[in-house]
Design a protein around this motif. Structure first.
Motif, mmCIF file in Angstrom:
data_model
loop_
_atom_site.group_PDB
_atom_site.id
_atom_site.type_symbol
_atom_site.label_atom_id
_atom_site.label_comp_id
_atom_site.label_asym_id
_atom_site.label_seq_id
_atom_site.Cartn_x
_atom_site.Cartn_y
_atom_site.Cartn_z
ATOM 1 N N GLU A 279 25.354 41.687 69.366
ATOM 2 C CA GLU A 279 24.611 42.914 69.121
ATOM 3 C C GLU A 279 25.236 43.667 67.949
ATOM 4 O O GLU A 279 26.445 43.902 67.921
ATOM 5 N N ILE A 280 24.413 44.015 66.971
ATOM 6 C CA ILE A 280 24.887 44.750 65.797
ATOM 7 C C ILE A 280 24.333 46.169 65.863
ATOM 8 O O ILE A 280 23.131 46.389 65.677
ATOM 9 N N PRO A 281 25.169 47.159 66.156
ATOM 10 C CA PRO A 281 24.685 48.545 66.152
ATOM 11 C C PRO A 281 24.470 49.022 64.723
ATOM 12 O O PRO A 281 25.286 48.781 63.838
ATOM 13 N N VAL A 282 23.357 49.684 64.486
ATOM 14 C CA VAL A 282 22.983 50.103 63.136
ATOM 15 C C VAL A 282 22.728 51.604 63.117
ATOM 16 O O VAL A 282 22.070 52.146 64.003
ATOM 17 N N THR A 283 23.270 52.268 62.093
ATOM 18 C CA THR A 283 22.935 53.661 61.811
ATOM 19 C C THR A 283 22.021 53.681 60.596
ATOM 20 O O THR A 283 22.369 53.140 59.543
ATOM 21 N N ALA A 284 20.854 54.267 60.736
ATOM 22 C CA ALA A 284 19.888 54.318 59.635
ATOM 23 C C ALA A 284 20.019 55.653 58.909
ATOM 24 O O ALA A 284 20.021 56.717 59.530
ATOM 25 N N VAL A 285 20.142 55.582 57.575
ATOM 26 C CA VAL A 285 20.229 56.775 56.723
ATOM 27 C C VAL A 285 18.824 57.082 56.221
ATOM 28 O O VAL A 285 18.224 56.287 55.502
ATOM 29 N N MET A 286 18.298 58.238 56.571
ATOM 30 C CA MET A 286 16.862 58.467 56.485
ATOM 31 C C MET A 286 16.386 59.337 55.325
ATOM 32 O O MET A 286 15.182 59.490 55.138
ATOM 33 N N TRP A 287 17.273 59.922 54.528
ATOM 34 C CA TRP A 287 16.814 60.971 53.616
ATOM 35 C C TRP A 287 15.791 60.469 52.592
ATOM 36 O O TRP A 287 14.856 61.206 52.228
ATOM 37 N N VAL A 288 15.928 59.227 52.126
ATOM 38 C CA VAL A 288 14.992 58.724 51.116
ATOM 39 C C VAL A 288 13.595 58.580 51.718
ATOM 40 O O VAL A 288 12.597 59.018 51.133
ATOM 41 N N SER A 289 13.510 57.971 52.892
ATOM 42 C CA SER A 289 12.209 57.816 53.552
ATOM 43 C C SER A 289 11.587 59.168 53.853
ATOM 44 O O SER A 289 10.374 59.365 53.680
ATOM 45 N N LEU A 290 12.417 60.115 54.305
ATOM 46 C CA LEU A 290 11.908 61.452 54.627
ATOM 47 C C LEU A 290 11.377 62.153 53.383
ATOM 48 O O LEU A 290 10.302 62.763 53.405
ATOM 49 N N MET A 291 12.122 62.075 52.271
ATOM 50 C CA MET A 291 11.692 62.779 51.069
ATOM 51 C C MET A 291 10.453 62.142 50.463
ATOM 52 O O MET A 291 9.579 62.846 49.943
ATOM 53 N N GLU A 292 10.337 60.821 50.538
ATOM 54 C CA GLU A 292 9.142 60.172 50.010
ATOM 55 C C GLU A 292 7.919 60.578 50.816
ATOM 56 O O GLU A 292 6.863 60.899 50.260
ATOM 57 N N ARG A 293 8.074 60.593 52.139
ATOM 58 C CA ARG A 293 6.923 60.976 52.961
ATOM 59 C C ARG A 293 6.567 62.441 52.742
ATOM 60 O O ARG A 293 5.395 62.806 52.644
ATOM 61 N N ALA A 294 7.588 63.296 52.655
ATOM 62 C CA ALA A 294 7.322 64.719 52.445
ATOM 63 C C ALA A 294 6.641 64.954 51.105
ATOM 64 O O ALA A 294 5.727 65.781 50.998
ATOM 65 N N PHE A 295 7.049 64.210 50.061
ATOM 66 C CA PHE A 295 6.413 64.425 48.765
ATOM 67 C C PHE A 295 4.975 63.911 48.772
ATOM 68 O O PHE A 295 4.114 64.456 48.077
ATOM 69 N N ALA A 296 4.714 62.871 49.547
ATOM 70 C CA ALA A 296 3.326 62.417 49.682
ATOM 71 C C ALA A 296 2.465 63.523 50.277
ATOM 72 O O ALA A 296 1.335 63.764 49.833
ATOM 73 N N ALA A 297 3.000 64.221 51.281
ATOM 74 C CA ALA A 297 2.261 65.331 51.893
ATOM 75 C C ALA A 297 2.120 66.489 50.910
ATOM 76 O O ALA A 297 1.063 67.124 50.810
ATOM 77 N N PHE A 298 3.187 66.763 50.175
ATOM 78 C CA PHE A 298 3.163 67.835 49.171
ATOM 79 C C PHE A 298 2.102 67.548 48.111
ATOM 80 O O PHE A 298 1.293 68.406 47.760
ATOM 81 N N ALA A 299 2.104 66.314 47.601
ATOM 82 C CA ALA A 299 1.147 65.946 46.558
ATOM 83 C C ALA A 299 -0.283 65.972 47.079
ATOM 84 O O ALA A 299 -1.220 66.287 46.333
#
Length: 731
Positions: free
Chosen positions: A401-421
């Motif tokens: 089992e490989i525990p993974v921590t996902a760093v989310m800021w890029v995905s969050l900012m891309e989605r937020a900018f899609a909503a902004f646009a």
């Protein structure tokens, strides 16, 4: 003329150290009439001249120092928000601390209160209210730091709501709504302590919070779902591979969890090994982040946005942290962009908060898995945990089992900018639709319809000093001929010097650059090369490929001279070019040319150039091994520069921050002869997080991180445009 201190206050001797003087200390005014500068009056105590706060003194007639020497007229013309508030708060503190034992207490207090009324009047006048309102919403609401704004809002709140018409109605709706929300709409008593909680509500009332539009895009069904650790949704930095469930669990291992059990013993060599990836946690930033290394572009064409974010993360990571904050609901986040509202020809950059949750666009696959199509989240893999398990049927297997921590800021900012646009346009200048749902924002930002010049307005707001796009080829030509630098060449060389400087110190301004290759300009150069070396191509064993590629390029490249076609013809030509880029005929021809010229590219400069141009125009099918080069119609982040001069090194001109030509342009031109373009280097980052230039197929899979270094000469040969912003480090 004499006076005394009404309250305990500081005295600053001219040329000496400040000291505190008690209430009642007498003095003489050093000038007649008294000299007042910046809220301080010059006085003399026992032969020592210095400065005291006018709010702390009273003259021999019982008048406060605030009213002498025309101070009231000076206050009416105040334009500095911080200076205004500092002055107001000094007067308010004087009233609060005014000893009732002083002579003429009632008169002094009345004068001070009258002075506060004058200050309020100056605030409520249109020329004062408008800049204060804009700055209040822009600075305070974004930074979430009180600063002077509680005082400003307090003054605004005490003005009767019925008298807020007139100049107030000309304010942008965003500002007036925010003000009304922050002070309770004139119906509640102003409470400074509730300001923090109300600020977010005010921006909601302005339409600042909206979820990304989840209307499916045309074509395959788009599903908004959380990120799963399978389906190639994450990427791992340590081995550059996509993290996925690499070994599927066989049917005889899927049992009732209550019967399946772990054994407290080591796995045996005969055990079947099953790897599981466990998404342990999702964080916005890694402990040392954000970093440009966190960026991995998905299947959407959002390279302009992501390369810009990567450059900001490399050069100004604190700005990313300022923009992405936890939301008010669990597992939600708010990303602040800036939209531009123009009122009476004056632009206001207003913060616009976009609320998003941890769900992103996926495409459903035939096997039932969901594949993320937007930016990948970076996976930080933890230590593998190996356990032996036994099923109800008595079969053994080893689970890794490989525990993974996902760093989310890029995905969050891309989605937020899609909503902004979707609501405010890709430049942040549109009015939000009132009666219809916005278009799919991912479509807008995935079509390359915006440039990073305008994007910087949306990402930096009031910190932005200027943003430009300059032509790289002008510096290339100047470096080759050692001629005087043009405007574009001077700006670009100055930017590279600034970039090198900021890596070594803390200048007051930060430069954030990206670079791109123009498909049109690369195509025009390739067309010229093919025509120039037509005979060489035939001799090399390419009798007609060069002519066929030339004909295809001529059909999609702009006319020469430009401007001789209608809008409809331009649209038709653009459509043909898009079809050409994705068509097999063009790529097959290009592949054939590369295969033939490949052995000759190190001996013949023209062959090397043709190979590089074709590799840029027709990736990735440019050679049998899909050797990569810098792609056209794609944006890259510039991570750093190292310039080498054979003579003294010129310093960058930070006065060029407002967009003027560098004042040291003549010096830069003179030093151009000392610039070693082969020893100087430029480091770039492909937002794909892979596809580093590798024409010789020398990089291993693990080494292909998307980050690469070119000599300055290669950079000038390959790239066509550098877009950059100069931003204030501390505002």
């Amino acid at each position: 003329m004499h006076g005394k201190f009404m309250i305990k206050s500081h005295f600053q001797p001219e040329g000496g150290n400040p000291r505190e003087l008690p209430e009642g200390t007498e003095f003489a005014f050093a000038d007649d009439p008294p000299l007042i500068v910046g809220g301080r009056v010059r006085i003399e105590i026992k032969g020592e001249t210095g400065w005291a706060d006018t709010a702390a003194v009273i003259d021999e007639n019982g008048d406060t120092g605030l009213f002498i020497a025309g101070k009231r007229d000076e206050i009416r013309g105040v334009t500095s928000v911080s200076g205004f508030v500092a002055h107001y708060e000094r007067v308010q503190a004087t009233i609060n601390n005014l000893p009732q034992t002083i002579a003429g207490y009632a008169t002094v207090k009345q004068q001070l209160e009258g002075h506060l009324a004058d200050l309020q009047g100056s605030l409520w006048r249109f020329q004062m209210l408008r800049p204060v309102a804009a700055k209040a919403v822009m600075y305070w609401a974004v930074e979430q730091e009180p600063g002077p704004w509680p005082t400003i809002f307090g003054l605004y709140a005490v003005k009767p709501a019925s008298n807020r018409q007139g100049p107030y109605k000309f304010l942008p709706k965003l500002v007036s709504t925010a003000f009304d929300q922050m002070i309770g709409g004139g119906k509640e008593t102003y409470d400074g302590e509730r300001l923090s909680s109300v600020a977010l509500q005010s921006l909601r009332a302005c339409g600042g919070i909206l979820s990304a539009n989840e209307t499916p895009s045309p074509g395959p069904q788009v599903t908004y779902a959380p990120i799963y650790p399978d389906g190639h949704n994450l990427f791992s930095i340590h081995n550059q591979s996509m993290v996925s469930l690499s070994t599927p669990i066989t049917s005889d291992m899927i049992v009732d969890p209550t019967k399946d059990r772990y054994l407290n013993e080591k796995p045996q060599p005969s055990d079947t090994v099953v790897k599981r990836v466990k998404l342990d946690q999702q964080v916005v930033f890694s402990p040392g982040g954000p970093s440009g290394d966190d960026v991995a572009q998905g299947d959407l064409g959002t390279c302009v946005l992501l390369s810009t974010l990567a450059s900001i993360a490399d050069h100004d990571p604190i700005q990313i942290r300022r923009m992405v904050k936890p939301g008010t609901v669990e597992n939600s986040f708010e990303v602040t962009f800036f939209r531009t509202v123009t009122v009476e020809s004056s632009p206001f950059r207003m913060p616009q908060r976009i609320a998003v949750d941890l769900r992103f666009p996926h495409l459903a696959q035939p096997n039932g898995l969901l594949t993320l199509i937007s930016a990948r989240a970076r996976a930080i893999c933890g230590q593998e945990v190996v356990k032996r398990r036994v099923t109800a049927e008595g079969k053994f297997y080893a689970e890794t089992e490989i525990p993974v921590t996902a760093v989310m800021w890029v995905s969050l900012m891309e989605r937020a900018f899609a909503a902004f646009a979707a609501s405010y346009g890709t430049f942040g200048t549109d009015s939000p639709p009132l009666d219809k749902k916005p278009d799919d924002g991912y479509q807008l930002i995935g079509q390359g319809l915006f440039t990073s010049v305008s994007l910087f307005d949306c990402l930096y707001g009031h910190q932005l000093r200027h943003a430009y796009s300059v032509e790289v080829q002008q510096l290339r030509r100047a470096a080759q001929s050692r001629q005087e630098l043009s405007a574009h060449a001077a700006l670009l060389l100055n930017v590279l010097l600034m970039l090198e400087n900021q890596a070594a110190g803390q200048p007051p301004y930060i430069v954030v650059p990206t670079a791109s290759v123009s498909w049109t300009e690369a195509g025009q150069e390739l067309l010229a090369k093919l025509q120039e070396h037509q005979a060489d191509l035939v001799q090399a064993g390419l009798p007609d490929q060069g002519g066929k590629i030339s004909a295809l390029l001529k059909s999609v490249l702009p006319p020469d001279p430009p401007g001789n076609e209608t809008h409809e013809q331009t649209a038709e030509r653009t459509q043909k070019r898009e079809a050409l880029e994705g068509g097999n005929d063009f790529r097959t021809l290009c592949k054939r040319v590369i295969d033939v010229l490949w052995p000759q590219r190190k001996q013949l400069l023209w062959a090397d150039r043709v190979v590089k141009l074709i590799a840029a125009l027709a990736p990735p099918v440019s050679s049998p091994d899909q050797r990569h080069h810098v792609f056209a119609s794609h944006a890259y982040a510039i991570c750093g520069a190292e310039l080498r001069f054979t003579g003294p090194r010129p310093e960058p001109d930070y006065d060029a921050k407002h967009g003027a030509l560098p004042r040291n342009k003549a010096l830069l031109s003179a030093m151009l002869a000392n610039l070693d373009t082969q020893a100087s280097t430029i480091t770039l980052r492909n937002p794909h997080h892979r596809n580093s230039p590798d024409l010789d197929n020398a990089l291993t899979f693990e080494q292909d991180t998307g980050k690469f270094t070119l000599t300055l000469q290669d950079f000038l040969d390959v790239f066509h445009h550098v877009t950059y912003a100069v931003v204030a480090r501390n505002v």
